[in-house]
Design a protein around this motif. Structure first.
Motif, PDB file in Angstrom:
ATOM      1  N   CYS A 161     -10.930  -7.487 -46.941  1.00  0.00           N
ATOM      2  CA  CYS A 161      -9.775  -6.419 -47.145  1.00  0.00           C
ATOM      3  C   CYS A 161     -10.716  -5.015 -47.086  1.00  0.00           C
ATOM      4  CB  CYS A 161      -8.790  -6.465 -48.270  1.00  0.00           C
ATOM      5  SG  CYS A 161      -7.763  -7.798 -47.935  1.00  0.00           S
ATOM      6  N   SER A 220      -2.022  -3.212 -44.566  1.00  0.00           N
ATOM      7  CA  SER A 220      -3.232  -3.533 -45.161  1.00  0.00           C
ATOM      8  C   SER A 220      -3.606  -3.190 -46.430  1.00  0.00           C
ATOM      9  CB  SER A 220      -4.533  -2.655 -44.148  1.00  0.00           C
ATOM     10  OG  SER A 220      -5.556  -2.871 -44.623  1.00  0.00           O
ATOM     11  N   THR A 235      -1.933  -5.820 -48.569  1.00  0.00           N
ATOM     12  CA  THR A 235      -2.606  -6.897 -48.529  1.00  0.00           C
ATOM     13  C   THR A 235      -3.708  -7.043 -49.325  1.00  0.00           C
ATOM     14  OG1 THR A 235      -1.729  -7.407 -46.197  1.00  0.00           O
ATOM     15  CG2 THR A 235      -3.671  -8.507 -47.038  1.00  0.00           C
ATOM     16  N   SER A 236      -4.412  -5.755 -49.402  1.00  0.00           N
ATOM     17  CA  SER A 236      -5.335  -5.593 -50.188  1.00  0.00           C
ATOM     18  C   SER A 236      -5.227  -5.611 -51.609  1.00  0.00           C
ATOM     19  CB  SER A 236      -6.200  -4.195 -49.977  1.00  0.00           C
ATOM     20  OG  SER A 236      -7.390  -3.954 -50.694  1.00  0.00           O
ATOM     21  N   THR A 252      -4.465  -9.204 -52.404  1.00  0.00           N
ATOM     22  CA  THR A 252      -5.696 -10.022 -52.668  1.00  0.00           C
ATOM     23  C   THR A 252      -6.593  -9.729 -54.044  1.00  0.00           C
ATOM     24  OG1 THR A 252      -6.015  -9.953 -50.303  1.00  0.00           O
ATOM     25  CG2 THR A 252      -7.880 -10.337 -51.389  1.00  0.00           C
TER      26      THR A 252
END
Length: 165
Positions: A29, A42, A45-46, A49
């Motif tokens: 990521c 993104s 998502t990072s 994660t």
């Protein structure tokens, strides 16, 4: 499920096996090329994660704290020693420290995301729950360290009340 079944070694092994994959996902990521359209996706998502990695560290610490501290943790099926009794407290502390460090990164990431667009309430709640879990682990580790210290040296704590005859 393994924790509920009191199979602490099995649960710990499972979580420890997940850590390298979670760390790899975090690195992917960080290094992934993102264009302007996918940037907010993104970042979300990072965030997720990173949160999953911290959750794994928390789960390892929590499981180590719940496990019997005077016995080696042995996998129920393979008979392999997962964690030696002497290393349980140290590993729990190490995972807690890593989780704490990564949680700080999450907070900074959240601030960056909030500058560009707002986080969902669910994302905020997830991180708040994680912070609460981490705080509980820290308190449990401090209590365990105090107990271990008092077991080793009963008079080491000057605040301890003396018994009256």
């Amino acid at each position: 499920i393994l924790s509920y079944q009191q199979k602490h070694a099995d649960a710990i092994e499972s979580y420890l096996n997940a850590i390298p994959f979670r760390e790899e996902n975090v690195e992917q990521c960080k290094t992934s090329d993102t264009n302007a359209d996918a940037h907010s996706h993104s970042q979300s998502t990072s965030l997720k994660t990173c949160r999953l990695l911290v959750e794994t560290y928390v789960l390892v610490s929590e499981e180590l704290i719940m496990a019997p501290k005077d016995n080696d943790l042995i996998h129920s099926e393979t008979g392999v020693v997962i964690v030696k009794a002497d290393n349980i407290s140290n590993l729990a502390q190490t995972c807690y420290d890593q989780a704490k460090e990564k949680l700080q990164e999450i907070v900074f990431l959240m601030a960056r995301i909030e500058e560009e667009h707002s986080l969902t309430e669910l994302e905020k709640q997830d991180v708040c729950h994680l912070a609460t879990m981490l705080m509980q682990i820290g308190m449990n580790l401090a209590q365990r360290a105090e107990e271990e210290g008092s077991d080793a040296a009963p008079n080491a704590n000057p605040l301890r009340k003396k018994r009256r005859c």
